[in-house]
Scaffold this active site. Structure first.
Site, PDB file in Angstrom:
ATOM      1  CB  CYS A   1      -0.894  -0.002   1.301  1.00  0.00           C
ATOM      2  SG  CYS A   1      -2.474   1.210   1.147  1.00  0.00           S
ATOM      3  CG  HIS A   2      -0.260   4.910   1.415  1.00  0.00           C
ATOM      4  ND1 HIS A   2      -1.539   4.319   1.213  1.00  0.00           N
ATOM      5  CD2 HIS A   2      -0.119   6.164   0.579  1.00  0.00           C
ATOM      6  CE1 HIS A   2      -2.292   5.225   0.524  1.00  0.00           C
ATOM      7  NE2 HIS A   2      -1.685   6.224   0.208  1.00  0.00           N
ATOM      8  N   GLY A   3       3.175   1.742   2.098  1.00  0.00           N
ATOM      9  CA  GLY A   3       4.580   1.333   2.572  1.00  0.00           C
ATOM     10  C   GLY A   3       5.641   1.641   1.755  1.00  0.00           C
TER      11      GLY A   3
ATOM     12  CD1 TRP B   1       5.806   7.717  -0.670  1.00  0.00           C
ATOM     13  CD2 TRP B   1       4.269   7.891   1.453  1.00  0.00           C
ATOM     14  NE1 TRP B   1       4.572   8.676  -0.830  1.00  0.00           N
ATOM     15  CE2 TRP B   1       3.732   8.691   0.216  1.00  0.00           C
ATOM     16  CE3 TRP B   1       3.681   7.774   2.419  1.00  0.00           C
ATOM     17  CZ2 TRP B   1       2.738   9.472   0.178  1.00  0.00           C
ATOM     18  CZ3 TRP B   1       2.271   8.495   2.804  1.00  0.00           C
ATOM     19  CH2 TRP B   1       1.980   9.084   1.588  1.00  0.00           C
TER      20      TRP B   1
END
Length: 182
Positions: free
Chosen positions: A112-114, A116
């Protein structure tokens, strides 16, 4: 069913992680026999959310990021959740954990946003990966190749887009851990 007895997996997260992206891999890995530990920036339980905004349960942690010895684990998992991902990406120790895990060829599963964290750690360049769609420009700007697929395996790096991809994400992680047994 995969037998991961003897394997240890570390999940690194902070408050406001996406619940399913930590709990479902944790539970599946434990069911397969792995030891799963959760490390965070502190020792208090961390808050889960659903859809970034709805608080759900709190999850106990086993230690801080500083306590995590990457050499003692077989894989690292980084769940998403926008706030969690934005916080953990600025933690020098979290960046070092993923750098060490990938340098050692250990399965490193990020969803997911991991990703980043991968961008901030300088690990996206030259890699093929996926993430939540809104991170595509960040990944590309960091020199990575972003693709819209449910799971992408690039060496020991495993990435997925969102909670809908968890079955493929967990299967890829279990396969990578099983192959590490050979």
């Amino acid at each position: 069913m995969t037998d991961l007895t003897g394997k240890t997996v570390a999940i690194i997260a902070t408050d406001f992680f996406e619940e399913a992206e930590l709990v479902r891999p944790r539970d599946a890995l434990r069911e397969a026999g792995a030891t799963v530990v959760v490390h965070s920036t502190g020792t208090d339980p961390i808050q889960a959310v659903e859809g970034d905004t709805s608080p759900t349960q709190k999850v106990e942690v086993d230690g801080t990021l500083d306590d995590l010895d990457v050499a003692s684990v077989d894989a690292v998992v980084v769940p998403g959740g926008t706030v969690n991902a934005d916080r953990i990406r600025t933690e020098p120790r979290a960046q070092e954990i993923v750098r060490q895990a990938l340098a050692a060829g250990k399965p490193t599963a990020v969803i997911c946003h991991g990703p980043w964290l991968l961008v901030s750690a300088g690990l996206a360049e030259g890699r093929r990966l996926t993430s939540y769609a809104s991170l595509a420009d960040d990944v590309r700007n960091a020199g990575g190749t972003w693709v819209d697929e449910e799971v992408v395996v690039d060496g020991s790096l495993i990435t997925s887009r969102d909670p809908d991809d968890l079955p493929a994400f967990i299967a890829a992680l279990e396969k990578a851990l099983q192959n590490a047994l050979a």
